[in-house]
Scaffold this active site. Structure first.
Site, short mmCIF file in Angstrom:
data_model
loop_
_atom_site.label_atom_id
_atom_site.label_comp_id
_atom_site.label_asym_id
_atom_site.label_seq_id
_atom_site.Cartn_x
_atom_site.Cartn_y
_atom_site.Cartn_z
N GLY A 81 0.12 1.38 -3.33
CA GLY A 81 -0.73 0.25 -2.95
C GLY A 81 -1.44 0.56 -1.66
CB SER A 82 -3.88 1.04 0.01
OG SER A 82 -3.22 2.20 -0.41
CG ASN A 83 -3.43 -4.01 3.02
OD1 ASN A 83 -3.50 -4.74 2.05
ND2 ASN A 83 -2.33 -3.90 3.75
CG ASN B 114 -3.36 -2.51 -3.51
OD1 ASN B 114 -2.43 -2.67 -2.73
ND2 ASN B 114 -4.06 -1.38 -3.55
#
Length: 808
Positions: free
Chosen positions: A242-244, A514
């Site tokens: 995942g990520s921002n 995401n």
């Protein structure tokens, strides 16, 4: 001594004739020893600065790959070697067939299924065929040189250095590698969200026999749409990646230039770790950032002109084709009435302390035959039908070229141009900002070319429900007119071309956590893309909602600097807490007698939880009291209360960031979740107002380091996902979360203003001085000031110089 090192670095920069050498781990100081490279061998100069970050200086791309392979081996030799055992299909030989495969390069549950798949890929010569493709469909000469150089650098380190990491010291499975191994690793990473997730079913699928083979109709076990959608959530909604990221336009910043904050969420151990470096070929390339282990190019990073990051996208990177089989032979399928025989791959795997195992896999024009999405969602192979998986990333070796193009970029326009030319990003979005003040978001990824029109025309009965619900296309493979076709601007057939990609240019902010491309910017929603990319007008996750609230407010306030990005990273705000903690505390206080009944039927005194929730500061800082209680309560609440009953005010597409809201404390599951959370903490001996950092931690060098941050389901930007062990008395060590952080901007100078942090540190070797140094910084919410320009590298008080080369 320091001035001498600086003179040597200056000489290496100008002439590449530095003659100093220190151990590759740069762990010790002392008088450098002279080494003289052979005339024709590969070589590089590595300058190590604080926290063991290497700045690799080379004359050409092969030498750059050599220095990168050497330096990665110095920090991560055991992790890398373990991955190459996977890619060679030899895990069963060394570690036993039934042991867990680790999950770094595929979703295989056991070593045996992992080996059967990867040995099958190797024996089919898939990678060699892709390497032979002419660029841009295949890798460029520059990337080929980097891969060849990386393998040579890794091998040179093995030959010249002694392994000190106890994870593989003296192990027979640590062996030299080739360019083919490096390319195979890149291919495995590209396909990890497609074929990589289906390794177990690819290697287990076998044609039916007996009564099942005689049947010409699907089995009663064929799943319904809900089961398939649930399986999709488990597969492609997996929190294992995942990520921002957020990019700000220049008119929101103090300097008038762009800003970028990247916050990918990845495992803290194993082969999906990032590794930091700076790569420089004077006059050609100068880029800094994080590489996924075993890859030669910077994956996420910045240069003097532009910064970029990636976030895992909502696009579904694979699809299925239902095959109509020849009634006389279940390994023959029909396309427009004409029979095609499946390709039979027979693979033999060596097994530790046992006889070799031979199994058969079945492949079609679409891809491998599979028999399930999950154990709960079978796709049975009967006498009449079977299902084939199609993953265009299983033929994608273009990611390294795309990344190299980013490293050379001078603007967000150039970033988009690299995406357009190479089309190699497999399962992520890209966000970027540049020193001219531009911002960019694009979901330019490799997806099967499933248009809504094609899905409407060619979906099976099951696919007609799964595609709208989840983006999973199940097409009729018996019809030639249901082939995926090709966009005229696509680099290879069967994928979307660049014109189809959801893209937002020069918005005041572009943010992704995401979620769907739709809400990249709340004031400029993206629409008009095909369903396979994601949804439009649907409920957002709490992390997306909280992030948009935060970054929109930052953009409106203006005057932003890199320091503001740093504050956002460690704000540790809990959107779920802001929405629900107050209501939960009031409802708790109103419970008769201060008790609630748990799921086991026992009454629990929850009165202490009421005050803890009331006074909690709504953050996941390490000193936050009540944070752990809310964390455990929220997880229980989501299990106990259906999503459509969790809130009193429902979702509205007209107000997606602020709805749904108002916790429904009247739901029957509310007191149950509260009672279970309180009982759970008491059983573990944890006070209801215990500080978070006392129970969310990692152990390094025998000491507990408190870890800030919280679960994505709480909406926390700084994602940390510990595992609860009830028998062990609480959370285990943090295994997953924020990884390679970067906050990048520009001022009037020629150097970028950058702060970085590799949360789990540069080396997995517990004997390395860089095993825990950045982890201690992360625990204290501190950053590393990036040394990008030569003057900054040379002024490092920890500067160490290593000249690395081949012995021939």
């Amino acid at each position: 001594m320091r001035s001498r090192l600086r003179r040597l670095v200056l000489g290496a920069t100008a002439l590449f004739t530095a003659a100093t050498a220190l151990p590759a781990a740069a762990a010790t100081t002392g008088q450098p020893a002279e080494q003289h490279p052979s005339r024709d061998g590969l070589s590089a100069v590595i300058r190590y600065t604080e926290y063991g970050i290497p700045h690799i200086l080379a004359k050409n791309y092969a030498d750059l790959g050599f220095g990168t392979g050497w330096a990665q081996a110095a920090d991560e030799v055991c992790t890398l070697a373990d991955g190459f055992v996977t890619l060679r299909g030899e895990r069963s030989r060394y570690f036993g067939p039934d042991a867990a495969a680790g999950g770094a390069l595929s979703g295989a549950r056991t070593n045996l299924s992992s080996d059967l798949y990867f040995r099958g890929v190797r024996e089919s010569r898939t990678v060699e065929k892709l390497l032979a493709e002419k660029a841009p469909a295949g890798p460029s000469r520059e990337v080929r040189d980097m891969m060849r150089g990386w393998a040579a650098g890794y091998n040179a380190w093995l030959k010249q250095k002694k392994i000190t990491d106890p994870a593989c010291a003296g192990a027979s499975w640590v062996r030299p590698v080739t360019e083919l191994d490096v390319a195979a690793r890149g291919l495995a990473i590209a396909s990890i969200s497609g074929e990589g997730r289906f390794v177990d079913t690819i290697t287990a699928a076998q044609p039916p026999t007996g009564a099942t083979a005689a049947s010409g109709t699907p089995s009663a076990r064929t799943p319904g749409a809900k089961a398939v959608a649930k399986a999709a959530d488990e597969l492609w909604g997996d929190p294992g990646m995942g990520s921002n990221a957020v990019a700000f336009r220049g008119d929101t910043t103090a300097s008038g230039r762009g800003l970028l904050l990247g916050n990918p969420h990845y495992p803290w151990d194993g082969g999906r770790r990032f590794w930091q470096s700076q790569q420089t070929i004077p006059g050609k390339l100068n880029v800094s950032g994080g590489s996924l282990l075993g890859t030669p190019a910077i994956s996420i990073g910045f240069n003097a002109h532009v910064a970029w990051s990636h976030t895992v996208s909502t696009g579904i990177p694979a699809n299925f084709h239902r095959l109509t089989l020849d009634p006389a032979d279940p390994t023959v399928y029909l396309v427009d009435g004409r029979p095609e025989r499946m390709t039979k791959r027979t693979v033999t795997v060596a097994v530790k302390d046992g006889t070799p195992v031979t199994r058969t896999q079945w492949w079609t024009r679409y891809g491998p035959v599979v028999t399930s999405l999950s154990p709960q969602a079978p796709l049975p192979w009967t006498g009449g039908t079977a299902y084939a998986l199609h993953d265009p990333n299983a033929a994608n070796l273009r990611f390294a070229d795309t990344s190299l193009g980013f490293g050379k970029a001078r603007s967000t326009v150039d970033v988009l141009a690299s995406l357009t030319r190479h089309q190699g990003v497999p399962w992520v979005n890209t966000l970027a900002a540049d020193r001219a003040g531009h911002s960019l978001y694009t979901q330019s990824q490799v997806l099967p070319r499933i248009t809504d029109e094609l899905a409407e025309r060619c979906s099976t009965e099951l696919g007609r429900t799964t595609y709208p619900a989840s983006g999973i296309a199940i097409l009729d493979g018996s019809r030639g007119d249901c082939a995926l076709g090709s966009d005229p601007d696509a680099v290879v057939p069967g994928i979307f071309g660049p014109e189809r990609m959801p893209t937002l240019k020069d918005a005041p902010y572009a943010e992704n956590s995401n979620g769907t491309a739709w809400m990249t910017n709340a004031d400029r929603p993206l629409t008009g893309y095909e369903r396979i990319f994601g949804t439009v007008g649907t409920q957002l996750g709490l992390r997306t909602r909280g992030a948009i609230e935060d970054v929109a407010a930052m953009a409106d306030r203006g005057g932003l600097t890199v320091r503001d990005l740093q504050r956002q990273q460690f704000a540790n705000r809990v959107p779920a807490g802001d929405l629900a903690a107050g209501e939960a505390a009031r409802a708790c206080a109103a419970l008769p007698g201060g008790t609630a009944t748990g799921s086991d039927g026992k009454a629990v005194d929850v009165s202490g939880a009421c005050e803890a929730l009331k006074v909690w500061d709504r953050t996941m800082d390490t000193g936050s009291r009540g944070a752990l209680l809310f964390d455990r309560f929220w997880r229980r609440l989501e299990q106990a209360v259906p999503a459509d009953r969790l809130w009193k005010v429902p979702f509205s597409a007209a107000d997606p960031v602020r709805t749904p809201n108002t916790l429904n404390t009247d739901a029957p599951g509310f007191p149950t979740a509260l009672a279970d959370a309180v009982a759970e903490l008491r059983a573990a001996g944890i006070a209801l107002d215990a500080p978070l950092g006392a129970h969310q931690f990692v152990v390094r060098d025998g000491k507990r380091l408190p870890v800030p941050g919280g679960a994505g389901r709480l909406g926390v930007w700084n994602v940390i996902e510990p595992m609860w062990d009830a028998a062990g008395g609480g959370y285990t060590e943090v295994p997953f979360g924020s990884s390679h952080l970067q906050a990048v901007g520009w001022d009037g100078s020629s150097c970028p203003v950058a702060r970085t942090l590799l949360t789990y540190s540069q080396s997995s070797n517990p004997k390395s001085p860089h095993f825990a140094d950045q982890t201690r910084l992360f625990s204290g919410e501190k950053w590393v000031t990036s040394r990008f320009c030569e003057k900054d590298i040379l002024s490092s008080p920890k500067l160490e110089v290593v000249r690395v080369h081949e012995h021939r």
